[in-house]
Design a protein around this motif. Structure first.
Motif, mmCIF file in Angstrom:
data_model
loop_
_atom_site.group_PDB
_atom_site.id
_atom_site.type_symbol
_atom_site.label_atom_id
_atom_site.label_comp_id
_atom_site.label_asym_id
_atom_site.label_seq_id
_atom_site.Cartn_x
_atom_site.Cartn_y
_atom_site.Cartn_z
ATOM 1 N N HIS A 55 19.566 47.524 2.253
ATOM 2 C CA HIS A 55 20.409 46.359 2.514
ATOM 3 C C HIS A 55 21.634 46.770 3.350
ATOM 4 O O HIS A 55 22.020 46.089 4.290
ATOM 5 C CB HIS A 55 20.858 45.812 1.156
ATOM 6 C CG HIS A 55 21.281 44.382 1.159
ATOM 7 N ND1 HIS A 55 20.519 43.377 1.700
ATOM 8 C CD2 HIS A 55 22.396 43.779 0.662
ATOM 9 C CE1 HIS A 55 21.153 42.230 1.542
ATOM 10 N NE2 HIS A 55 22.300 42.439 0.916
ATOM 11 N N LEU A 56 22.205 47.914 2.990
ATOM 12 C CA LEU A 56 23.382 48.417 3.697
ATOM 13 C C LEU A 56 23.020 48.833 5.123
ATOM 14 O O LEU A 56 23.726 48.503 6.085
ATOM 15 C CB LEU A 56 23.956 49.602 2.908
ATOM 16 C CG LEU A 56 25.199 50.304 3.457
ATOM 17 C CD1 LEU A 56 26.355 49.316 3.601
ATOM 18 C CD2 LEU A 56 25.616 51.449 2.531
ATOM 19 N N LYS A 58 20.612 47.746 6.890
ATOM 20 C CA LYS A 58 20.334 46.527 7.647
ATOM 21 C C LYS A 58 21.637 45.830 8.042
ATOM 22 O O LYS A 58 21.748 45.283 9.138
ATOM 23 C CB LYS A 58 19.473 45.618 6.755
ATOM 24 C CG LYS A 58 18.912 44.394 7.419
ATOM 25 C CD LYS A 58 17.983 43.703 6.422
ATOM 26 C CE LYS A 58 17.682 42.270 6.836
ATOM 27 N NZ LYS A 58 16.904 41.567 5.811
ATOM 28 N N SER A 59 22.622 45.871 7.159
ATOM 29 C CA SER A 59 23.871 45.151 7.435
ATOM 30 C C SER A 59 24.647 45.775 8.602
ATOM 31 O O SER A 59 25.461 45.101 9.231
ATOM 32 C CB SER A 59 24.737 45.057 6.179
ATOM 33 O OG SER A 59 25.280 46.316 5.882
ATOM 34 N N GLU A 62 23.187 44.112 11.461
ATOM 35 C CA GLU A 62 23.634 42.710 11.505
ATOM 36 C C GLU A 62 25.114 42.597 11.872
ATOM 37 O O GLU A 62 25.654 41.495 11.922
ATOM 38 C CB GLU A 62 23.405 42.049 10.136
ATOM 39 C CG GLU A 62 21.941 41.847 9.796
ATOM 40 C CD GLU A 62 21.708 41.463 8.331
ATOM 41 O OE1 GLU A 62 20.599 40.995 8.036
ATOM 42 O OE2 GLU A 62 22.624 41.630 7.500
ATOM 43 N N GLU B 31 31.615 48.315 1.732
ATOM 44 C CA GLU B 31 30.304 48.934 1.934
ATOM 45 C C GLU B 31 29.561 49.119 0.614
ATOM 46 O O GLU B 31 28.337 49.135 0.590
ATOM 47 C CB GLU B 31 30.453 50.280 2.656
ATOM 48 C CG GLU B 31 30.795 50.161 4.140
ATOM 49 C CD GLU B 31 32.224 49.725 4.407
ATOM 50 O OE1 GLU B 31 33.056 49.836 3.481
ATOM 51 O OE2 GLU B 31 32.510 49.250 5.520
ATOM 52 N N ILE B 34 28.322 45.381 -0.617
ATOM 53 C CA ILE B 34 27.221 44.731 0.101
ATOM 54 C C ILE B 34 25.953 44.687 -0.760
ATOM 55 O O ILE B 34 25.225 43.702 -0.773
ATOM 56 C CB ILE B 34 26.978 45.440 1.462
ATOM 57 C CG1 ILE B 34 28.071 45.017 2.444
ATOM 58 C CG2 ILE B 34 25.596 45.124 2.022
ATOM 59 C CD1 ILE B 34 28.050 45.732 3.777
ATOM 60 N N ALA B 35 25.722 45.755 -1.537
ATOM 61 C CA ALA B 35 24.524 45.799 -2.391
ATOM 62 C C ALA B 35 24.531 44.691 -3.437
ATOM 63 O O ALA B 35 23.508 44.386 -4.035
ATOM 64 C CB ALA B 35 24.416 47.154 -3.071
ATOM 65 N N ARG B 45 24.372 34.749 0.680
ATOM 66 C CA ARG B 45 24.995 36.048 0.433
ATOM 67 C C ARG B 45 26.510 35.887 0.414
ATOM 68 O O ARG B 45 27.071 35.245 1.303
ATOM 69 C CB ARG B 45 24.633 37.027 1.543
ATOM 70 C CG ARG B 45 23.172 37.385 1.558
ATOM 71 C CD ARG B 45 23.002 38.572 2.449
ATOM 72 N NE ARG B 45 21.635 38.691 2.895
ATOM 73 C CZ ARG B 45 21.282 39.519 3.874
ATOM 74 N NH1 ARG B 45 22.192 40.256 4.496
ATOM 75 N NH2 ARG B 45 20.025 39.608 4.225
#
Lengths: 439, 478
Positions: A55-56, A58-59, A62, B31, B34-35, B45
């Motif tokens: 997820h990180l 990918k972010s 993004e 950071e 985000i998870a 989100r």
């Protein structure tokens, strides 16, 4: 007007060798990976889980955050054990993604100061050069034999070393003459009895210096089972440590040297799970490189782990009885990385008298991860402690097929164990065959 | 990591950190957060303000009390595998992770119950008591990693709930931290059916809007004496659906009766646990029968007869435990495996009376054509609990919106056929508006009034379960 060639970017990934976005596109965030992840298991924090890391990563693409020190922490905390890949319903290649993103991180935040020095010394000046590794081996041997080791231990010099290095120092195997030196003048090590197959042996760099006896055992077992063995001279370190730490260019350079070194070979046999996994991944690493894609693919498909090779081509079961109770540890890069679980067990159980006690969570990582235990000692220590809870008390031997695990598990056994001994599966096989020769 | 090195000036974060004793007990850097910006439902989100990791009930209560006093929104999170967005911090909540409260506190075989902390993983309970011949029945597909605390919040179901009931049928007592920080217990010592209102029942399935569960007493069951599993392949989906009805009508209550359609089969066969299902069939059924050894073979024989009467192409009984397990791993990883055929998916959770299966499947096909999106079906056919999986690519402009509309329309179809909008995943964020398909304004107000008794300031998990203000009743109420 002159055309400007623009470096392609992917959100905030702006350096060459971009991560492959199709890999994170497969992740639907289901969470099936959480419980299998050793770093999630010790921290219970999702940024330290496979799903959180994907997820990180990918972010960044993004544009939600950048390649910075805070995001680097969970990415560097991944042991690259690949347990998540086994658990993942969608086969997301988390390990490969982590390595790709570490490549970006290394370019975004070049190492400075002593870390840069150590990194250069080890990854650039040492591992790529077998002769230097051998010399280091010689130094370590000198360290052990000359009394310097005793001096270090007695003078208190050891007290100023970090704990985990002290632990590592204490379990370092006795250094012997590497097999590449032993067989230097032999083009082919001939099969004993009738020759059935020919194999090229990849000795591994650390393996050959630190675990010479496992390499010698591998050669003995191969020749015992009708294989002519060659050790191609131009082979170098597989590059796994370089890819793990984001040194992708150096890794690729080593990979190319190996591809050339083994171009003539039919089957390439390896006894180190980590190296074997890496060699099989050359195909993926060069898949979009027009010049190397085909050669890398041909190379990767020739690579065989020793256990699987023996089971696939047929082996002679040892005849003498070896009365020993043992357990088997699935190295991550064998079980999760290469899907090899049953072959080592078959070999072990082919030895008469051996009693295999299965270890609960045998495929849970021990925390070694190549150089992970040196770079992330706290997490590696916590992971090892959890792992050791599963090692049965009443066994004599803990058998495995990977040098990193052997060092780490030796530390585990020393710290938390019951006097068990760590042994490479080929050493076990070789000892069984040798017993038969004596009898 | 030492608490004294927190690099922040935020007084709330510094104060919250002081309330907790564990290793690295608070996350607040973007950071790391985000998870935690979504759970298994990824269409919304939001970053939380912070994530805290209490290890005891008292620590949870202290954090809640702090949030209550300072009017900070907060919510609880387990493994974050929920599929309706129940753990998404819509309002920048302080997320209270219960992942470190993962102890099995007591196994009481005599009274057939176990006491656990909320972060305990579902499957671990069964693994832990299996050698004594017991198991915990509710088995959501995410049971490899989901927590029982989360199961309680969502009143989770699972494949074997057809015969054994969903989570609420297995919860005997709860310790709860109320939204003001008070610690209370519901259910008298785990004795079922205690006098007074059934507050355990009210809390189970309240989707984290009434309080935070910190201890759970669950019922455990004796392993069935025998168990057999059948796999049946159908060329026509209508035949498969009809076979489902026929099996139940024949008086058999299978432990599980699952269905997958062609698109779903494509997904699982590309995924990590392929079985080798033929890809050209329209539907497969996975049927499990358990209970007293004598009689199981007869039931299996009857199931085989029913399937053959409905033109089954192939039907077989699992020959080994390994084979049975493989079939179930394949089925249970069905959602995640969608990643192999689509970048994103939206899973719906409608329920219909079993007899309406053919009608609803044909309506779903039409919805799929209307929105030009593939819809896979993986579901608990036996209890009429559908899981249409709407496949889409969030990077294609407009597709997310189309997927949401298609999903919503599937639920409307269920409601219109006499069913409802969720069987086991909960309403969360995802189905707030769809609550109107099954409740009128008065009924929704009645429920928000109940919430107000426990959670008057609506600081705990606000914006979930009921339609959003704006179009809405909560505004009218004021």
């Amino acid at each position: 007007m002159e055309m400007q060639t623009k470096t392609p970017v992917l959100g905030n990934y702006i350096y060459p060798d971009l991560p492959d976005a199709s890999k994170w596109a497969d992740c639907v965030h289901c969470g099936m990976c959480l419980e299998t992840c050793p770093t999630y298991n010790v921290t219970q924090q999702e940024q330290n889980s496979p799903r959180g890391r994907v997820h990180l990563m990918k972010s960044i693409a993004e544009g939600k955050t950048t390649l910075n020190e805070q995001m680097a922490k969970p990415i560097q905390a991944c042991i690259d054990c690949r347990a998540c890949t086994t658990a993942c319903p969608a086969d997301v290649q988390v390990g490969a993604l982590i390595e790709e993103v570490r490549g970006q991180l290394r370019q975004a935040m070049p190492l400075k100061g002593w870390k840069k020095m150590v990194n250069n010394l080890i990854l650039h000046q040492l591992f790529p050069h077998q002769n230097r590794l051998n010399r280091l081996g010689g130094f370590l041997k000198f360290y052990q034999k000359s009394g310097l080791q005793t001096v270090t231990r007695k003078t208190g010099l050891i007290k100023i070393m970090p704990d985990h290095l002290v632990d590592l120092e204490s379990v370092m195997p006795e250094i012997k003459k590497p097999v590449r030196k032993r067989y230097k003048d032999m083009k082919v090590i001939p099969a004993k009895g009738e020759m059935k197959n020919e194999v090229a042996f990849m000795t591994g760099c650390v393996m050959d210096v630190m675990f010479t006896e496992a390499n010698q055992a591998t050669i003995n077992v191969l020749t015992r089972n009708g294989n002519n063995v060659t050790i191609p001279e131009k082979q170098v370190c597989c590059g796994a440590l370089h890819f793990h730490t984001g040194e992708r260019e150096k890794g690729k350079e080593l990979a190319k040297q190996n591809i050339i070194a083994f171009e003539e070979a039919g089957t390439i046999v390896i006894n180190s799970a980590g190296c074997g996994c890496m060699l099989k991944e050359y195909e993926e690493i060069f898949h979009d490189d027009p010049e190397w894609a085909d050669r890398a693919k041909a190379f990767s498909r020739k690579v065989q782990d020793i256990s699987k090779y023996l089971v696939d081509t047929g082996y002679v079961a040892p005849k003498s009885k070896v009365n020993v109770k043992l357990t088997y540890h699935d190295a991550c890069h064998l079980a999760h990385g290469q899907g090899i679980r049953k072959e080592p067990r078959e070999l072990i159980q082919s030895i008469p008298g051996v009693e295999l006690i299965e270890m609960e969570n045998s495929d849970r990582c021990c925390g070694s991860g190549g150089v992970y235990n040196v770079l992330q000692p706290d997490l590696a220590g916590a992971v090892l402690k959890q792992k050791m809870e599963f090692v049965p008390d009443d066994v004599e031997l803990v058998v495995m097929g990977n040098p990193g695990c052997m060092l780490q598990m030796s530390m585990g056994v020393k710290k938390y164990g019951n006097g068990q001994r760590v042994i490479h599966i080929m050493e076990l096989m070789d000892q069984a065959y040798q017993k038969e020769e004596v009898e | 990591m030492n608490k004294s090195v927190l690099h922040t000036d935020d007084p709330h974060i510094l104060c919250l950190a002081k309330l907790l004793n564990g290793f690295q007990p608070i996350l607040f850097e973007k950071e790391d957060l985000i998870a935690y910006d979504c759970d298994g439902f990824t269409l919304h989100r939001h970053l939380p303000k912070a994530v805290v990791f209490p290890e005891t009930t008292e620590e949870v209560a202290a954090v809640v009390k702090y949030c209550h006093t300072h009017q900070l929104p907060f919510l609880a999170r387990g493994a974050g595998t929920g599929l309706s967005g129940g753990a998404i911090p819509l309002n920048g909540e302080v997320v209270i992770s219960l992942a470190r409260m993962r102890k099995l506190l007591e196994v009481d075989l005599e009274n057939r119950r176990a006491v656990i902390q909320p972060g305990y993983v579902n499957l671990k309970l069964t693994n832990q008591i299996a050698n004594k011949g017991y198991y915990y029945a509710p088995d959501p597909s995410s049971q490899y990693c989901c927590t029982i605390g989360g199961n309680v919040a969502e009143n989770a179901g699972g494949a074997h709930c057809l015969k054994y009931g969903v989570t609420t049928n297995h919860i005997l007592g709860l310790e709860v931290v109320l939204p003001n920080g008070e610690i209370v217990e519901f259910g008298t010592n785990g004795i079922s059916d205690s006098p007074g209102y059934d507050l355990v029942g009210l809390f189970t399935g309240s989707e984290g809007t009434l309080g935070i569960t910190t201890k759970i007493i669950v019922r455990i069951l004796k392993n069935p004496e025998g168990k057999k599993t059948v796999l049946a392949y159908f060329d026509k989906v209508e035949d498969g659906s009809q076979a489902v009805s026929d099996i139940i009508s024949a008086g058999i209550v299978p432990a599980a009766l699952e269905m997958m359609d062609q698109t779903a089969i494509e997904g699982v066969e590309n995924g990590g646990y392929p079985v080798g299902h033929p890809r050209d069939i329209e539907a497969l059924l996975l049927i499990e029968v358990d209970g007293i050894e004598a009689g199981i073979d007869e039931q299996i024989e009857e199931i085989l007869t029913v399937c053959r009467a409905r033109n089954v192409r192939e039907v077989k009984v699992a020959q080994t435990e390994a084979e049975r397990k493989r079939w179930w791993d394949n089925r249970k990883t069905g959602f995640g495996a969608m990643g192999t055929i689509s970048p994103d998916y939206l899973v719906q959770d409608g329920v219909i009376p079993r007899g309406k299966l053919p009608q609803v499947l044909s309506r779903i096909r039409k919805i799929s054509q209307k929105y030009n999106l593939r819809i896979a079906n993986v579901f608990h056919a036996g209890d009429g609990n559908l899981h249409p999986l709407v496949l889409f690519d969030a990077n294609v402009p407009g597709e997310s919106e189309r997927a949401l509309k298609a999903g919503s329309e599937c639920l409307l179809a269920c409601a219109e056929l006499g069913g409802t909008i969720t069987g086991e995943h909960g309403v969360g964020i995802e189905k707030r508006e769809e609550m109107r398909y099954v409740f009128n304004d008065e009924e929704i107000i009645a429920q928000t009034n109940i919430r107000a008794v426990f959670n008057p300031d609506n600081l705990l998990n606000a914006g979930k379960l009921f339609p959003t203000p704006g179009k809405c009743i909560e505004v009218k109420q004021v």
